[in-house]
Design a protein around this motif. Structure first.
Motif, mmCIF file in Angstrom:
data_model
loop_
_atom_site.group_PDB
_atom_site.id
_atom_site.type_symbol
_atom_site.label_atom_id
_atom_site.label_comp_id
_atom_site.label_asym_id
_atom_site.label_seq_id
_atom_site.Cartn_x
_atom_site.Cartn_y
_atom_site.Cartn_z
ATOM 1 N N ARG A 1 0.787 -1.192 -0.094
ATOM 2 C CA ARG A 1 0.117 0.163 0.079
ATOM 3 C C ARG A 1 1.044 1.252 0.131
ATOM 4 N NH1 ARG A 1 -2.492 0.858 4.167
ATOM 5 N NH2 ARG A 1 -1.766 -0.754 5.592
ATOM 6 N N PHE A 2 2.099 1.210 0.641
ATOM 7 C CA PHE A 2 2.775 2.412 0.857
ATOM 8 C C PHE A 2 4.103 2.216 -0.374
ATOM 9 C CE2 PHE A 2 0.776 2.925 4.847
ATOM 10 C CZ PHE A 2 0.678 4.155 4.862
ATOM 11 N N LEU A 3 3.807 1.606 -1.453
ATOM 12 C CA LEU A 3 4.965 1.567 -2.418
ATOM 13 C C LEU A 3 4.996 2.514 -2.893
ATOM 14 C CD1 LEU A 3 4.917 -1.618 -5.020
ATOM 15 C CD2 LEU A 3 5.397 1.019 -5.466
ATOM 16 N N GLN A 4 6.039 3.120 -3.265
ATOM 17 C CA GLN A 4 6.637 4.367 -3.867
ATOM 18 C C GLN A 4 7.381 3.949 -5.124
ATOM 19 O OE1 GLN A 4 8.259 7.620 -1.372
ATOM 20 N NE2 GLN A 4 7.605 6.427 0.357
ATOM 21 N N LEU A 5 6.915 4.689 -6.310
ATOM 22 C CA LEU A 5 7.794 4.444 -7.442
ATOM 23 C C LEU A 5 9.160 4.434 -7.445
ATOM 24 C CD1 LEU A 5 5.230 6.663 -9.564
ATOM 25 C CD2 LEU A 5 5.524 4.113 -9.557
ATOM 26 N N ASP A 6 9.954 5.331 -6.575
ATOM 27 C CA ASP A 6 11.258 5.325 -6.723
ATOM 28 C C ASP A 6 11.755 4.118 -6.201
ATOM 29 O OD1 ASP A 6 10.558 5.759 -3.798
ATOM 30 O OD2 ASP A 6 11.644 7.801 -3.905
ATOM 31 N N GLN A 7 10.911 3.228 -5.395
ATOM 32 C CA GLN A 7 11.505 2.038 -4.746
ATOM 33 C C GLN A 7 11.724 0.849 -5.900
ATOM 34 O OE1 GLN A 7 8.437 1.018 -1.854
ATOM 35 N NE2 GLN A 7 9.139 2.331 -0.578
ATOM 36 N N ILE A 8 11.218 1.019 -7.193
ATOM 37 C CA ILE A 8 11.323 0.238 -8.142
ATOM 38 C C ILE A 8 12.435 0.569 -9.074
ATOM 39 C CG2 ILE A 8 10.056 -0.783 -10.170
ATOM 40 C CD1 ILE A 8 7.538 -0.228 -8.690
ATOM 41 N N GLU A 9 13.447 -0.329 -9.562
ATOM 42 C CA GLU A 9 14.241 -0.038 -10.136
ATOM 43 C C GLU A 9 14.442 -1.227 -11.223
ATOM 44 O OE1 GLU A 9 19.409 0.938 -10.631
ATOM 45 O OE2 GLU A 9 18.103 1.163 -8.793
ATOM 46 N N GLY A 10 14.019 -0.962 -12.577
ATOM 47 C CA GLY A 10 13.980 -2.271 -13.569
ATOM 48 C C GLY A 10 12.954 -3.225 -12.972
ATOM 49 N N ASP A 11 13.330 -4.261 -12.615
ATOM 50 C CA ASP A 11 12.530 -5.324 -12.380
ATOM 51 C C ASP A 11 12.709 -5.801 -10.913
ATOM 52 O OD1 ASP A 11 14.847 -6.815 -12.535
ATOM 53 O OD2 ASP A 11 13.831 -8.467 -13.444
ATOM 54 N N ILE A 12 13.187 -4.880 -9.961
ATOM 55 C CA ILE A 12 13.450 -5.119 -8.688
ATOM 56 C C ILE A 12 12.736 -4.134 -7.952
ATOM 57 C CG2 ILE A 12 14.967 -5.199 -6.811
ATOM 58 C CD1 ILE A 12 15.399 -7.625 -8.628
ATOM 59 N N TRP A 13 11.847 -4.439 -6.982
ATOM 60 C CA TRP A 13 11.134 -3.520 -5.928
ATOM 61 C C TRP A 13 11.841 -3.817 -4.551
ATOM 62 C CZ3 TRP A 13 5.715 -4.902 -3.512
ATOM 63 C CH2 TRP A 13 5.556 -4.114 -2.389
ATOM 64 N N THR A 14 12.309 -2.797 -4.244
ATOM 65 C CA THR A 14 13.259 -2.692 -2.758
ATOM 66 C C THR A 14 12.394 -2.083 -1.512
ATOM 67 O OG1 THR A 14 15.353 -2.543 -4.173
ATOM 68 C CG2 THR A 14 15.334 -1.924 -1.762
ATOM 69 N N ILE A 15 12.123 -2.891 -0.837
ATOM 70 C CA ILE A 15 11.237 -2.469 0.497
ATOM 71 C C ILE A 15 11.988 -2.080 1.403
ATOM 72 C CG2 ILE A 15 9.421 -3.203 2.066
ATOM 73 C CD1 ILE A 15 8.215 -5.286 0.033
ATOM 74 N N PRO A 16 11.959 -0.828 2.010
ATOM 75 C CA PRO A 16 12.787 -0.297 3.223
ATOM 76 C C PRO A 16 12.644 -1.504 4.556
ATOM 77 C CG PRO A 16 11.560 1.172 2.139
ATOM 78 C CD PRO A 16 10.895 0.296 1.634
ATOM 79 N N ALA A 17 13.912 -1.759 5.112
ATOM 80 C CA ALA A 17 13.988 -2.784 6.161
ATOM 81 C C ALA A 17 12.852 -2.133 7.062
ATOM 82 C CB ALA A 17 15.307 -2.758 6.583
ATOM 83 N N GLU A 18 12.712 -1.036 7.375
ATOM 84 C CA GLU A 18 11.543 -0.766 8.702
ATOM 85 C C GLU A 18 10.202 -1.078 8.018
ATOM 86 O OE1 GLU A 18 12.505 3.172 6.159
ATOM 87 O OE2 GLU A 18 13.760 1.643 7.100
#
Length: 399
Positions: free
Chosen positions: A246-263
């Motif tokens: 729900r809190f996915l931000q576009l800048d968390q996606i790079e190519g085919d990888i979505w990086t979720i912050p550890a917190e």
């Protein structure tokens, strides 16, 4: 030398004019020209004469003034300064008058950094706010005991067992926080309250989940292209929890990888790094469809502000007549990996963001199985999105 005591009478006080009258033993009555009167006590402590007020007359009667004077004279006989002692007692009393409501807010504030989104979702504070503070919020924390807690949580102890457990846990944290502030509290009050309430009858039930074989039918029915449906589709395809989605931000996606912050990753308290999610071809397509709806950098915005809520997706499934919940798709995925593939345990658990293995095993493991997970998530996406009847068979790992 013995000084005469109790020299005044109630009648004498009523008829007294302006000036000072001695009752003996250092107790004095003073009346001003405007008619106001008060009591004060003169004592000698450490060779210094001290004068302390004992209250206004007639609010403090002659009898009460004599009792108060004798109490402080006893303090002097012990070699203590009565004024300093009274001030200390007043500070202690003020310190212990902190209300639970204030303590709870302070405890919440100090723990925000440990919570998702600094606790903005409200899940940490809401059990207190809804079930505890309406009854105990205005009570000084030093006065709260196990009976107060029992009476407060008894109505939900069995009917809403998990909520009651959380409320009790948060209250225990507040009590420890109060103790850390130097307040006099009963740190065992919550444990005593549990003993009074008894064992909870209600058994926690797992989140209802759609059987993995039924997931493709549901997934393929999400054709309207709304924010809610797109969020559900990506939730299913990635098998993540609803909060990071729900809190996915576009800048968390790079190519085919979505990086979720550890917190934002629940259940990974010993993890210090972010969590990488491989995005399948289908997942990337869903993201592209959702981009026109993005607002303030968030891919799944709410109707008016913020982001889509977990309840929005649940209500959607309610309207479809389903008992299952969005979180249950994680179980659907995990069952699929167990029954329809030969995925190693560590890989399957890592897909869910779980920390697999004991402490020693994790210390030596340096991989997050990204490439293996990439293959597995592509297979899962194919299984969910393809309509062919042989999808289940093609979803099997062949070793």
């Amino acid at each position: 030398m013995t000084r005469a005591l109790n020299k005044l009478s109630a009648q004498r006080l009523k008829s007294a004019g302006p000036g000072k009258l001695s009752d003996g033993g250092g107790l004095w009555f003073a009346k001003s020209k405007d008619g106001n009167a008060k009591w004060f006590l003169r004592v000698v402590v450490h060779r210094r004469r001290r004068e302390m007020g004992l209250g206004a007359y007639p609010a403090v009667s002659l009898k009460e003034a004599r009792l108060e004077a004798e109490k402080w004279r006893a303090v002097v006989r012990e070699g203590k300064d009565p004024i300093k002692l009274r001030d200390k007692l007043a500070r202690d009393a003020e310190r212990n008058m902190h209300l639970l409501h204030d303590i709870a807010l302070d405890a919440f504030e100090s723990r925000k950094a440990e919570l998702k989104g600094d606790g903005t979702a409200g899940r940490w504070f809401s059990p207190l706010e809804i079930h505890v503070l309406p009854k105990l919020g205005k009570v000084p924390v030093s006065e709260i005991d196990q009976r107060d807690i029992r009476d407060t949580l008894a109505p939900i102890w069995h009917e809403k067992a998990e909520t009651a457990r959380k409320a009790m846990n948060r209250l225990a944290i507040c009590m420890r926080h109060a103790a850390a502030l130097g307040l006099e509290v009963d740190l065992q009050a919550t444990e005593k309250a549990k003993a009074l309430l008894g064992k909870q009858r209600h058994q926690t039930q797992n989140t209802p989940a759609l059987h993995w074989q039924d997931v493709p039918t549901f997934y393929q029915s999400l054709t309207e292209g709304t924010v809610t449906e797109l969020a559900l589709r990506l939730l299913i395809l990635t098998a993540v929890r609803s909060y990071p989605l729900r809190f996915l931000q576009l800048d968390q996606i790079e190519g085919d990888i979505w990086t979720i912050p550890a917190e934002a990753m629940k259940g990974r308290k010993d993890a210090t790094s972010d969590f990488r999610v491989p995005l399948s071809t289908e997942a990337l397509a869903v993201i592209e469809q959702a981009k026109p709806f993005a607002r303030d950098g968030f891919l799944f915005p709410g109707v008016k502000r913020g982001v889509i809520s977990d309840a929005t997706m649940s209500r959607y499934m309610d309207r479809r007549g389903m008992a299952e919940r969005p979180h249950g798709f994680r179980s659907s995925f995990r069952d699929w990996t167990a029954e329809a593939t030969q995925t190693p345990y560590e890989v399957a658990e890592t897909c869910l963001g779980h920390v697999a293995g004991n402490k020693v095993e994790r210390a030596y493991r340096r991989t997050d199985f990204l490439e293996q997970r990439r293959v597995l998530m592509e297979r899962w996406s194919t299984f969910c999105s393809e309509r062919a009847g042989d999808v289940v068979l093609r979803g099997l790992f062949n070793g």
